[in-house]
Motif scaffolding. Structure first.
Motif, PDB file in Angstrom:
ATOM      1  N   GLN A 445     -16.273  10.428   0.913  1.00  0.00           N
ATOM      2  CA  GLN A 445     -15.173  10.122   2.073  1.00  0.00           C
ATOM      3  C   GLN A 445     -13.927   9.170   1.357  1.00  0.00           C
ATOM      4  O   GLN A 445     -13.553   8.037   1.739  1.00  0.00           O
ATOM      5  N   SER A 446     -13.019   9.985   2.159  1.00  0.00           N
ATOM      6  CA  SER A 446     -11.987   9.427   1.142  1.00  0.00           C
ATOM      7  C   SER A 446     -11.345   8.441   2.032  1.00  0.00           C
ATOM      8  O   SER A 446      -9.989   7.809   1.607  1.00  0.00           O
ATOM      9  N   LYS A 447     -11.740   8.687   3.344  1.00  0.00           N
ATOM     10  CA  LYS A 447     -11.081   7.734   3.800  1.00  0.00           C
ATOM     11  C   LYS A 447     -11.633   6.536   3.746  1.00  0.00           C
ATOM     12  O   LYS A 447     -10.351   5.191   3.897  1.00  0.00           O
ATOM     13  N   ASP A 448     -12.554   6.137   3.071  1.00  0.00           N
ATOM     14  CA  ASP A 448     -13.000   5.278   2.824  1.00  0.00           C
ATOM     15  C   ASP A 448     -12.428   4.382   1.533  1.00  0.00           C
ATOM     16  O   ASP A 448     -12.507   3.600   1.303  1.00  0.00           O
ATOM     17  N   ASN A 449     -11.672   5.152   0.983  1.00  0.00           N
ATOM     18  CA  ASN A 449     -10.437   4.253   0.027  1.00  0.00           C
ATOM     19  C   ASN A 449      -9.406   4.219   0.346  1.00  0.00           C
ATOM     20  O   ASN A 449      -8.185   5.565   0.692  1.00  0.00           O
ATOM     21  N   PRO A 450      -8.736   2.897   0.238  1.00  0.00           N
ATOM     22  CA  PRO A 450      -7.431   2.707   1.572  1.00  0.00           C
ATOM     23  C   PRO A 450      -6.456   3.298   0.386  1.00  0.00           C
ATOM     24  O   PRO A 450      -5.422   4.086   1.261  1.00  0.00           O
ATOM     25  N   PHE A 452      -5.544   5.741  -0.283  1.00  0.00           N
ATOM     26  CA  PHE A 452      -5.657   7.586  -0.141  1.00  0.00           C
ATOM     27  C   PHE A 452      -4.166   7.622   0.825  1.00  0.00           C
ATOM     28  O   PHE A 452      -3.601   8.023   1.531  1.00  0.00           O
ATOM     29  N   TYR A 453      -4.725   6.199   1.721  1.00  0.00           N
ATOM     30  CA  TYR A 453      -4.121   6.544   3.096  1.00  0.00           C
ATOM     31  C   TYR A 453      -2.618   5.913   3.313  1.00  0.00           C
ATOM     32  O   TYR A 453      -1.141   5.861   3.534  1.00  0.00           O
ATOM     33  N   VAL A 454      -2.635   5.010   1.532  1.00  0.00           N
ATOM     34  CA  VAL A 454      -1.069   4.085   1.202  1.00  0.00           C
ATOM     35  C   VAL A 454      -0.343   5.560   0.812  1.00  0.00           C
ATOM     36  O   VAL A 454       0.680   5.734   1.091  1.00  0.00           O
ATOM     37  N   GLN A 455      -0.975   6.028   0.017  1.00  0.00           N
ATOM     38  CA  GLN A 455      -0.511   7.706  -0.958  1.00  0.00           C
ATOM     39  C   GLN A 455      -0.085   8.641   0.310  1.00  0.00           C
ATOM     40  O   GLN A 455       1.276   9.231   0.555  1.00  0.00           O
ATOM     41  N   TYR A 456      -1.024   8.998   1.092  1.00  0.00           N
ATOM     42  CA  TYR A 456      -0.560   9.527   1.966  1.00  0.00           C
ATOM     43  C   TYR A 456       0.648   9.480   3.496  1.00  0.00           C
ATOM     44  O   TYR A 456       1.575  10.117   3.781  1.00  0.00           O
ATOM     45  N   ALA A 457       1.152   7.821   3.633  1.00  0.00           N
ATOM     46  CA  ALA A 457       2.340   7.345   4.513  1.00  0.00           C
ATOM     47  C   ALA A 457       3.709   7.653   3.142  1.00  0.00           C
ATOM     48  O   ALA A 457       4.405   8.263   4.056  1.00  0.00           O
ATOM     49  N   HIS A 458       3.059   7.308   1.469  1.00  0.00           N
ATOM     50  CA  HIS A 458       4.455   7.862   1.014  1.00  0.00           C
ATOM     51  C   HIS A 458       5.208   9.236   1.397  1.00  0.00           C
ATOM     52  O   HIS A 458       6.110   9.862   1.424  1.00  0.00           O
ATOM     53  N   ALA A 459       3.538   9.828   0.731  1.00  0.00           N
ATOM     54  CA  ALA A 459       4.214  11.317   0.917  1.00  0.00           C
ATOM     55  C   ALA A 459       4.878  11.876   1.907  1.00  0.00           C
ATOM     56  O   ALA A 459       5.311  13.003   1.662  1.00  0.00           O
ATOM     57  N   ILE A 521      -1.084  -7.959  -2.270  1.00  0.00           N
ATOM     58  CA  ILE A 521      -0.337  -6.708  -2.589  1.00  0.00           C
ATOM     59  C   ILE A 521      -1.137  -4.921  -1.539  1.00  0.00           C
ATOM     60  O   ILE A 521      -0.354  -4.433  -1.141  1.00  0.00           O
ATOM     61  N   ALA A 522      -1.928  -4.738  -2.372  1.00  0.00           N
ATOM     62  CA  ALA A 522      -2.790  -3.643  -1.957  1.00  0.00           C
ATOM     63  C   ALA A 522      -3.562  -4.295  -0.178  1.00  0.00           C
ATOM     64  O   ALA A 522      -2.843  -2.918   0.560  1.00  0.00           O
ATOM     65  N   PHE A 523      -3.712  -4.902  -0.021  1.00  0.00           N
ATOM     66  CA  PHE A 523      -3.626  -4.993   1.652  1.00  0.00           C
ATOM     67  C   PHE A 523      -2.147  -4.873   2.274  1.00  0.00           C
ATOM     68  O   PHE A 523      -1.950  -4.557   3.756  1.00  0.00           O
ATOM     69  N   TYR A 524      -0.931  -5.458   1.999  1.00  0.00           N
ATOM     70  CA  TYR A 524      -0.142  -5.109   2.375  1.00  0.00           C
ATOM     71  C   TYR A 524       0.326  -4.148   2.580  1.00  0.00           C
ATOM     72  O   TYR A 524       0.975  -3.712   3.684  1.00  0.00           O
ATOM     73  N   LEU A 525       0.694  -3.409   1.642  1.00  0.00           N
ATOM     74  CA  LEU A 525       0.667  -2.083   1.773  1.00  0.00           C
ATOM     75  C   LEU A 525       0.353  -1.408   2.647  1.00  0.00           C
ATOM     76  O   LEU A 525       0.661  -0.593   3.429  1.00  0.00           O
ATOM     77  N   TYR A 526      -1.467  -1.473   2.691  1.00  0.00           N
ATOM     78  CA  TYR A 526      -2.525  -0.702   3.292  1.00  0.00           C
ATOM     79  C   TYR A 526      -1.576  -1.101   5.160  1.00  0.00           C
ATOM     80  O   TYR A 526      -1.479  -0.639   5.516  1.00  0.00           O
TER      81      TYR A 526
END
Length: 586
Positions: A445-450, A452-459, A521-526
């Motif tokens: 469940q990649s949704k549970d891993n933040p 991907f969410y952040v990397q997707y935004a960058h992509a 930093i991780a939370f901010y990126l999210y």
RNA sequence: GGCCCCGUAGCUCAACUGGAUAGAGCAAUUGACUUCUAAUCAAUAGGUUGCAGGUUCGAGUCCUGCCGGGGUCGCCA
């Protein structure tokens, strides 16, 4: 560009303009005045607590003072709206012109945006991992490795002169055990039959190649020697081989160290370094001969009530004095710790960070005591304790037994879920909180891993640029001055929200660094990713808000500037976290 | 027993280090894929921050005492 520092300056000069402040200037402490984003965005863009903090010393009430302060600030053209709320908060809404200027500045700074000089080039030493060199890294080492590495990245991002250091515990009895285990493998490589690894020795297969290498190098020569002779040779080869494995493990997690400091070095030359450190402590009046009370709770059966050389750590904050010399005359592990700290201090570090596992909680006080005594209060030592990581697979705890050798290695985890995922998961939690790590959740469940969410935004940011390159084929998108393009163009509330989020970056970075909390930093990126995804989807509902509008090149360039700024912030943050910033998701 | 860490929504966690009406994700319900890649978004619902006191303009946050969970204790390393 730091918006909050900017407005802190404006608030302070507004305060200085007030008569009552001028009158009482000496008795007033302005350091508690802060400028922050309000918790609720509907309150505005920035808020200050100035009136509440100063009302009491000025002998007035917060609301009245707030009114006076806001009367001064009101004249500021960058402030669109100002109001006093609640117990005396002053809320300010900033003009879109100001936000455009802010965005332009962010773009102009590029990849340097968010860096700061609060470290002032000061030397700081971050020690982490420091796993015993007796085998591959265990999954339990992951967290400290990631937290330490990211913290070090963060500190150098804010201008410290950071040294990443690894302390190799290569001097204790466990290394003798390692050497004997390797010697067994050596005999095996020479063709002897080794049935079962005797208990007490390390059973892992990873020692086989070390044995074979010895057989190749020395043939049968070692076999004829007494233990005293082969031991140092085998020890050297074994430690080197284990450190090679560990370095590879670390590399797989994208963790690096500049210095690998060997405990053996402290014991070398008849323990010169340790003797000097103890002499130094003695000179400073922290060493004496005495007896220790037996440990509380149950008294060990072999308790020896004897006089020994002790560090008077109770004088500098510890609960009990600590032994430096064992009954056989050799030095304790703790004595080496003292020498190691002494060495770091001599190397010029005024600030040192130790990242340790929760099972080392008992060492915090004594290490702080060492720091205080050795540096005579000059050095600052911070111990960061990482709580345990519990492994799960599909909700079921993963059982691990170190004795049977079937423990989960760091490499297993990285191979299964990837370094980016491991790192982000480890960072997506305060280090003082225990962490459950579920393989199934991280992979399936990649949704549970933040991450991907952040990397997707960058992509997605890069995807926009790929699209733009097609739409504006005649424009060289690399050479556009986006900083300039932004003016008058970024006006939509949703865009400004995004700029506002980006504007928090320097502030988050500084506070995360100061508090040694890389998880921020991780939370901010999210958060940034979330703001970006939200804005993106508004473009789906309202075509007017899309980044690319082929009939309005000027507007498009401004919006591409915004996208570029988002990408830059995400990239910087991801690199602090030690994770990659992919340009497309596959 | 002493010391350290932690108790926040059903679950996993935040909360800018003392600030405003305590926020996200997951799970549940509803809606948006002919798309600047839906690995996304919008909306609804969910709370006596373990308990009891104290400190002050103001407490999830600081202090004291309990309750509960985890870790740790040594001439080991």
């Amino acid at each position: 560009m730091n918006l909050f520092k900017d407005f802190e300056g404006r608030v302070l000069s507004a305060l200085e303009a007030l008569e009552q402040i001028q009158e009482k200037k000496d008795g007033i402490n302005l350091s508690r005045v802060s400028v922050e984003p309000p918790r609720d965005p509907s309150h505005g863009d920035v808020a200050t607590n100035a009136a509440m903090v100063l009302a009491k010393p000025l002998g007035t009430n917060p609301r009245a003072l707030a009114d006076e302060i806001s009367n001064v600030l009101e004249k500021d053209a960058d402030i669109e709206r100002i109001s006093v709320a609640g117990p005396g908060f002053i809320n300010m809404k900033l003009s879109s012109t100001y936000w455009q200027k802010t965005l332009a500045a962010i773009i102009a700074e590029g990849e340097a945006y968010g860096r700061s000089g609060i470290g002032g080039g000061q030397k700081i030493n971050v020690e982490y991992v420091s796993a015993n060199p007796t085998g591959p890294m265990h999954v339990g080492h992951c967290r400290g490795a990631v937290v330490g590495d990211s913290l070090a990245n963060l500190l150098s991002f804010v201008g410290f002169d950071v040294t990443k250091e690894y302390y190799i515990n290569d001097a204790g009895a466990q290394i003798d055990v390692l050497a004997r285990s390797v010697f067994l493998r050596y005999r095996e490589a020479l063709g002897e039959a080794i049935d079962e690894i005797p208990s007490g020795l390390y059973p892992g297969d990873y020692l086989k190649p070390v044995g074979s290498a010895l057989a190749e190098e020395f043939g049968t020569r070692l076999r004829g020697m007494p233990e005293g002779e082969w031991m140092p040779i085998v020890k050297d080869r074994a430690i080197d081989a284990m450190m090679d494995i560990i370095r590879q493990d670390l590399a797989a997690l994208n963790v690096t160290h500049e210095i690998f400091y060997s405990e053996r070095k402290l014991h070398a030359d008849n323990a010169k370094a340790i003797r000097e450190a103890i002499n130094d402590l003695t000179f400073k009046g922290h060493v004496y001969k005495g007896k220790l009370p037996p440990p509380k709770g149950q008294k060990p059966e072999d308790w020896e009530d004897r006089e020994q050389t002790l560090f008077k750590s109770t004088d500098v904050g510890d609960d009990i004095d600590r032994p430096l010399i064992k009954s056989d005359g050799s030095y304790t592990y703790f004595a080496a710790d003292v020498a190691y700290f002494h060495d770091k201090f001599e190397r010029g570090y005024k600030e040192m960070i130790y990242v340790l596992g929760a099972d080392h909680g008992g060492y915090v006080k004594r290490m702080e005591a060492v720091a205080k005594a050795v540096s005579e209060g000059e050095a600052k030592l911070t111990v960061l304790l990482c709580q345990l990581v519990k492994l799960f697979r599909g909700g079921e705890p993963v059982r691990m037994s170190k004795r049977s050798g079937d423990f989960v290695t760091l490499r297993d985890v990285v191979n299964e879920v990837g370094s980016d995922s491991v790192r982000f998961m480890m960072l997506y939690r305060k280090n003082s909180e225990p962490l459950d790590f579920d393989f199934a959740k991280v992979t399936e469940q990649s949704k549970d891993n933040p991450v991907f969410y952040v990397q997707y935004a960058h992509a997605r940011c890069h995807s926009v640029f790929r699209q733009a390159a097609e739409v504006f084929a005649d424009v060289d998108l690399e050479s556009v001055d986006y900083s300039d393009a932004v003016e008058d163009m970024i006006t939509d509330e949703s865009e400004i929200q995004l700029v506002a989020k980006l504007a928090e970056f320097p502030r988050i970075v500084e506070s995360a660094a100061a508090a040694h909390e890389p998880h921020k930093i991780a939370f901010y990126l999210y958060d940034v990713a979330s703001a970006f995804h939200a804005h993106w989807n508004r473009g789906k509902e309202t075509a007017e808000l899309r980044f690319i509008n082929n009939t309005k090149p000027k507007l498009s360039m401004a919006r591409l500037g915004l996208v570029r700024a988002v990408a830059a912030v995400l990239k910087s943050g991801l690199s602090i976290a030690g994770t990659s910033a992919p340009v497309e998701m596959r």
